[in-house]
Design an enzyme around this catalytic site. Structure first.
Site, short mmCIF file in Angstrom:
data_model
loop_
_atom_site.label_atom_id
_atom_site.label_comp_id
_atom_site.label_asym_id
_atom_site.label_seq_id
_atom_site.Cartn_x
_atom_site.Cartn_y
_atom_site.Cartn_z
N LYS A 255 76.47 66.94 30.37
CA LYS A 255 77.39 65.96 30.96
C LYS A 255 77.01 64.54 30.55
CE LYS A 255 78.67 69.02 34.73
NZ LYS A 255 78.23 69.57 36.04
N PHE B 183 89.87 83.06 32.73
CA PHE B 183 90.50 83.04 34.06
C PHE B 183 89.41 83.25 35.11
CE2 PHE B 183 93.57 84.39 37.40
CZ PHE B 183 94.46 83.35 37.26
N GLY C 248 76.09 81.07 46.06
CA GLY C 248 76.91 81.01 44.85
C GLY C 248 76.86 79.68 44.12
N GLU D 24 73.26 80.19 39.58
CA GLU D 24 73.39 81.49 38.95
C GLU D 24 72.06 82.26 39.04
OE1 GLU D 24 75.48 81.17 35.09
OE2 GLU D 24 75.86 79.10 35.69
N VAL E 54 83.26 66.78 33.77
CA VAL E 54 82.26 66.07 34.58
C VAL E 54 82.83 65.86 35.97
CG1 VAL E 54 80.90 63.95 34.84
CG2 VAL E 54 81.31 64.89 32.55
N LYS F 11 82.65 72.34 28.79
CA LYS F 11 81.84 71.17 28.43
C LYS F 11 81.39 71.20 26.97
CE LYS F 11 79.19 72.13 32.04
NZ LYS F 11 80.05 72.90 32.96
N ASP G 198 72.53 71.46 32.11
CA ASP G 198 73.92 71.15 32.47
C ASP G 198 74.12 69.64 32.59
OD1 ASP G 198 76.64 71.91 33.75
OD2 ASP G 198 75.71 70.66 35.28
#
Lengths: 349, 349
Positions: A228, A15, A210, A213, A156, A129, A224
């Protein structure tokens, strides 16, 4: 000619931004999907690493969001001590929404959750992912054998229907190549560097806002985007790539001077994920490229993402839209549910 | 887990660029749609104002194209003297493909053909803009009552799935505004004028290349774009506009000096179709606008088209792709067939 309303009872693992985005959409617009789409969408269970709530008739989304914001979930009716495994095994739910943190090396524990849900006859929609980058062929087969849907639009470009554009709207075309800007963090940093910032300052601003990270490795080294790229290869070109199969170069080698030189030549640096046919195989790469300003991907700024799908019958089709954000990714979950509601189950090749 | 193959027997009214494009696709790739999409697509009848052919088991697409090219359709087996009305009333066909010339003032004779096909229980796929710009609400109701599909992807941006993006992929979002470049001829002329041509020379080149007709009024005065704006309003925003309701200004007032002045300011003239909510009503306009180079529609060149759909849950989503061409528009027909094959019948709001 009004169709009957179908009820979808969702069980969420995780969550974070995605789950909260979905809950925000439902807290504001649940009646819209009943009225327009004949879909009564209810969150009946949510499990995170710290808490679990289960209400078979549905948890009020606004109440849940308030409880989470004030760290008072334990006081909700339905608060329980289930683990995610127990929730998947026992909750009276139609759809598993897998939104736990991504592990791009193992795909776990998400892949285990998804297998268990499919085995129980639940539809699965994943925002994670890992399982799609690593185990798509197996999970698709399991879902098809069980007659349930495997949804993954969120993996994606968040809710921007980039995967759906390829597997559904362009079904019938042969997809020869896919290329795009699929990581918003690096695109934001490169856009800032064009305005004169050096890499470290641009990264620091992305972290402050934000977008990046504390450990930015996953974004700036291209991991990342490589995940994808593997998803694009597997879903749109029927390949069997893992993130490790993707040639990968991040943006940490791009200097302010390189960005300025490109600008002076009327070009822009972009981190491009590319998947293409090389004879009988499908290859994938992530690397920074200099694009001319007239290139359809050159104008894609900040946290916006874009994908160009190159087909035999239509030529190039490009889609541009948000690549991140809680509500945008929550919408991706919703769009998979509405595809399910239309009766569509499977990606076809 | 292989699904059974469904057969789709098509009856075509008109065999211009769209019909020939569809036949070209089927002549090369018919087996692909059987293998991948479980759809056996056969042209069983074609009627134009000059000839008609009917073969209940299917007309070989390559043979048909050769016969048309050599003006020898009369010698084909199945050549007959049917009118389009007679074909629709009598042919053993599942789908009417309406691709007769567009009449944006009356929508005829296409609308009459479509009503007759729906009444007979045939699905209808139209490439003809007139019926959708003028009579969408009625035709959608008739199709829903009869339980058949009304497909119209070809009417805006040819095979680029711009309408499907809105009514299917973004179902669940509230569409607040739509704007785009939906006429390739005017975009080609404006692009040429940026390279120093005056309007008359650019128009002459567009005519020489087949992008503009001998009487270019429909394109350059914005009538074609206004028809598409009405379609966008009706299909994506549930409005009831006709082309006459669309505020309209073409590109004939754009001079080489105006184009040069825009360029000097880092801007470009584009003919923009825009549909938006104005209180309880939906309004639409077509007019030339100066866009900054960073605007997502500014980089759309030549005969390429683009559409930005502005939503409540996702923000802006833009799709860019071909706006014309026989094969591209033939693919639009095919994509409607594959949507039908997925079991989807209706646009939902």
């Amino acid at each position: 000619m009004k169709s009957p309303v179908s009820t979808y009872r969702l069980a969420l693992v995780g969550f974070g931004s995605v789950g909260r985005g979905l809950a925000e959409i439902l807290s504001l617009h649940r009646q819209r999907f009943i009225d327009r789409n004949d879909a009564d969408i209810r969150i009946v269970a949510v499990c995170t690493r710290r808490w679990c709530v289960y209400e078979p008739n549905g948890i009020d989304a606004a109440t849940l969001l308030r409880a989470v914001a004030s760290d008072a979930v334990g006081a909700l009716p339905g608060a329980c001590a289930w683990s995610a495994d127990q929730m998947i095994a026992s909750a009276d739910a139609d759809v598993l929404v897998e939104a736990s943190p991504t592990d791009m090396a193992t795909g776990e524990p998400a892949t285990t959750y998804i297998r268990a849900a499919i085995a129980r006859g639940m539809h699965v929609i994943t925002a994670n992912k890992g399982p799609i980058a690593l185990h798509f062929a197996e999970l698709r087969r399991l879902a098809a054998e069980r007659g349930v849907m495997l949804g993954f639009e969120a993996t994606v470009m968040s809710g921007t229907p980039a995967l759906r554009l390829g597997w559904s709207d362009l079904a019938g075309c042969d997809i020869q190549e896919v290329r795009g800007i699929v990581n918003g963090t690096t695109n934001f940093i490169l856009t800032r560097m064009e305005r004169g910032m050096d890499y470290a300052s641009a990264l620091a601003e992305a972290q402050r806002l934000g977008y990046a990270e504390t450990d930015p490795t996953g974004d700036v080294e291209g991991y990342d985007a490589a995940g994808k790229a593997a998803i694009l290869a597997n879903v749109l070109m029927n390949a069997h790539l893992t993130p490790a199969d993707v040639e990968r170069e991040g943006i940490t080698g791009i200097t302010r001077d390189m960005v300025a030189a490109a600008s002076a030549a009327g070009e822009r640096w972009k981190l491009i994920a590319r998947v293409w046919r090389d004879g009988p195989t499908v290859r994938a790469a992530v690397r920074p490229m200099r694009l001319m300003l007239r290139h359809p991907l050159a104008g894609v700024d900040g946290a916006t993402n874009a994908l160009t799908i190159i087909t035999d019958l239509l030529g190039d089709v490009t889609i541009i839209g948000p690549g991140a954000g809680g509500v945008a990714t929550g919408f991706a979950i919703l769009s998979d549910l509405l595809t399910l509601q239309q009766g569509v189950r499977h990606v076809s090749f």
